[in-house]
Motif scaffolding. Sequence first.
Motif, PDB file in Angstrom:
ATOM      1  N   VAL A   1       0.951  -1.251  -0.180  1.00 17.19           N
ATOM      2  CA  VAL A   1      -0.393   0.129   0.018  1.00 17.19           C
ATOM      3  C   VAL A   1       0.690   1.312   0.149  1.00 17.19           C
ATOM      4  CG1 VAL A   1      -1.874   1.340   0.882  1.00 17.19           C
ATOM      5  CG2 VAL A   1      -1.767  -1.073   1.351  1.00 17.19           C
ATOM      6  N   LEU A   2       0.302   2.641  -0.776  1.00 16.88           N
ATOM      7  CA  LEU A   2       1.046   3.582  -1.084  1.00 16.88           C
ATOM      8  C   LEU A   2       0.716   4.670  -0.892  1.00 16.88           C
ATOM      9  CD1 LEU A   2       2.413   2.322  -4.462  1.00 16.88           C
ATOM     10  CD2 LEU A   2       4.517   2.086  -2.009  1.00 16.88           C
ATOM     11  N   HIS A   3       1.159   5.396   0.808  1.00 16.47           N
ATOM     12  CA  HIS A   3       0.551   5.983   0.748  1.00 16.47           C
ATOM     13  C   HIS A   3       0.098   7.632  -0.602  1.00 16.47           C
ATOM     14  CE1 HIS A   3       3.482   8.800   2.550  1.00 16.47           C
ATOM     15  NE2 HIS A   3       3.706   7.297   3.125  1.00 16.47           N
ATOM     16  N   GLY A   4      -0.291   8.979   0.422  1.00 12.95           N
ATOM     17  CA  GLY A   4      -0.388   9.870  -0.932  1.00 12.95           C
ATOM     18  C   GLY A   4       0.599  11.062  -0.268  1.00 12.95           C
ATOM     19  N   LEU A   5       0.555  12.278  -0.295  1.00 10.77           N
ATOM     20  CA  LEU A   5       2.451  13.581   0.015  1.00 10.77           C
ATOM     21  C   LEU A   5       1.986  13.741   1.241  1.00 10.77           C
ATOM     22  CD1 LEU A   5       4.273  15.102  -0.730  1.00 10.77           C
ATOM     23  CD2 LEU A   5       2.302  16.848  -1.596  1.00 10.77           C
ATOM     24  N   MET A   6       0.477  13.870   1.389  1.00 11.12           N
ATOM     25  CA  MET A   6      -0.073  14.191   3.071  1.00 11.12           C
ATOM     26  C   MET A   6      -0.683  13.146   3.806  1.00 11.12           C
ATOM     27  SD  MET A   6      -0.265  18.266   3.456  1.00 11.12           S
ATOM     28  CE  MET A   6       0.661  18.923   2.197  1.00 11.12           C
ATOM     29  N   GLY A   7      -0.561  11.738   3.389  1.00  7.78           N
ATOM     30  CA  GLY A   7      -1.457  10.837   3.688  1.00  7.78           C
ATOM     31  C   GLY A   7      -0.458  10.227   5.145  1.00  7.78           C
ATOM     32  N   GLY A   8      -1.059   9.773   6.161  1.00 11.56           N
ATOM     33  CA  GLY A   8       0.010   8.016   7.187  1.00 11.56           C
ATOM     34  C   GLY A   8      -0.917   7.362   6.936  1.00 11.56           C
ATOM     35  N   LEU A   9      -0.077   6.319   6.901  1.00 15.67           N
ATOM     36  CA  LEU A   9      -0.461   4.823   7.125  1.00 15.67           C
ATOM     37  C   LEU A   9      -1.479   4.117   8.140  1.00 15.67           C
ATOM     38  CD1 LEU A   9       2.802   5.334   6.586  1.00 15.67           C
ATOM     39  CD2 LEU A   9       3.550   2.940   8.281  1.00 15.67           C
ATOM     40  N   SER A  10      -2.299   5.559   8.892  1.00 18.93           N
ATOM     41  CA  SER A  10      -3.658   4.657   9.114  1.00 18.93           C
ATOM     42  C   SER A  10      -4.581   5.218   8.680  1.00 18.93           C
ATOM     43  CB  SER A  10      -3.582   5.979  10.509  1.00 18.93           C
ATOM     44  OG  SER A  10      -3.508   7.239  10.582  1.00 18.93           O
ATOM     45  N   ASN A  11      -4.265   6.125   6.857  1.00 19.48           N
ATOM     46  CA  ASN A  11      -5.434   6.283   6.446  1.00 19.48           C
ATOM     47  C   ASN A  11      -5.933   5.055   5.867  1.00 19.48           C
ATOM     48  OD1 ASN A  11      -4.360   9.108   6.921  1.00 19.48           O
ATOM     49  ND2 ASN A  11      -4.020   9.613   4.325  1.00 19.48           N
ATOM     50  N   PHE A  12      -4.515   3.250   5.904  1.00 16.94           N
ATOM     51  CA  PHE A  12      -5.413   2.494   5.490  1.00 16.94           C
ATOM     52  C   PHE A  12      -5.637   1.233   6.245  1.00 16.94           C
ATOM     53  CE2 PHE A  12      -3.017   4.803   2.507  1.00 16.94           C
ATOM     54  CZ  PHE A  12      -3.678   4.371   1.403  1.00 16.94           C
ATOM     55  N   ASP A  13      -6.326   2.388   7.615  1.00 20.11           N
ATOM     56  CA  ASP A  13      -6.388   0.979   8.920  1.00 20.11           C
ATOM     57  C   ASP A  13      -7.256   0.313   8.317  1.00 20.11           C
ATOM     58  OD1 ASP A  13      -4.526   1.866  10.595  1.00 20.11           O
ATOM     59  OD2 ASP A  13      -6.035   3.263  11.784  1.00 20.11           O
ATOM     60  N   ALA A  14      -8.249   0.340   7.655  1.00 18.28           N
ATOM     61  CA  ALA A  14      -9.618  -0.112   7.672  1.00 18.28           C
ATOM     62  C   ALA A  14      -9.132  -1.749   6.261  1.00 18.28           C
ATOM     63  CB  ALA A  14     -10.796   0.772   6.761  1.00 18.28           C
TER      64      ALA A  14
END
Length: 254
Positions: free
Chosen positions: A24-37
């Motif tokens: 999984v690859l997060h965005g510029l201001m996105g944290g790893l927690s954005n993909f918790d679900a």
Amino acid sequence: MKHLLKTEKNYNYIEVGEGKPIVVLHGLMGGLSNFDAVTRYFGNKGYKVIIPELPIYTMSLLKTNVKSFAKYLYDFIEHKQLDEVILLGNSLGGHIGLYHTKLFPEKVKALIITGSSGLYESAMGSGYTKRSDYDVIKKKAQDVFYDPEVATKEIVDEVYETVNDRNKLVKTLAIAKSAIRHNMAKDLPHMQTPTCIIWGKNDTVTPPEVAEEFHQLLPDSSLYWIDKCGHAAMMEHPDEFNAILDKWLTERNF
């Protein structure tokens, strides 16, 4: 749920579950927690979900670009000794996934993009001239979502801290320029990797016509819409996002 951050060599990452690898690859201001679900759901469904921290603000300025991040991803995949990975990227993460797939198609079994850059950049790094004004930054963070309530104080604080850190701001602007420079319109028709496109119908950062163009240009792509949804579908409508992705992966036998 907080997942344990692992550190090996110069890599920090989360790893959950066993089975086929989804990176999984997060965005510029996105944290790893954005993909918790996503992590929770697919980590319990026969997949190993791995989310590396991308070196967005730690690379030298000369290497702060999409191509360098794609090569960093290749090195990470090699380090983890992964084969036939499924890449899932949001925003800049989608762009990095696409560029990596262009460079190393033999490594990627499937690609999932949501709100991806690569064709159209809506002033990715601009609008921060009033960066010391918390309310302006709050509004910018809220505009990423259809429902402004999704932009929690924690998210707003993180964006505010980022744009008020001179080093991070300079690199944010460098990435924005790199995203424009690495436009992929000419590359996409040659990329045969099966691609799942999941897009918010109300995305104002990468509007719906961008998803249509990705779908048109990528030879083996499927396009799915999520209503009342902005730029980060996996955060705003996690259950629907997971259901769409699960169905696609199952149908394609991934």
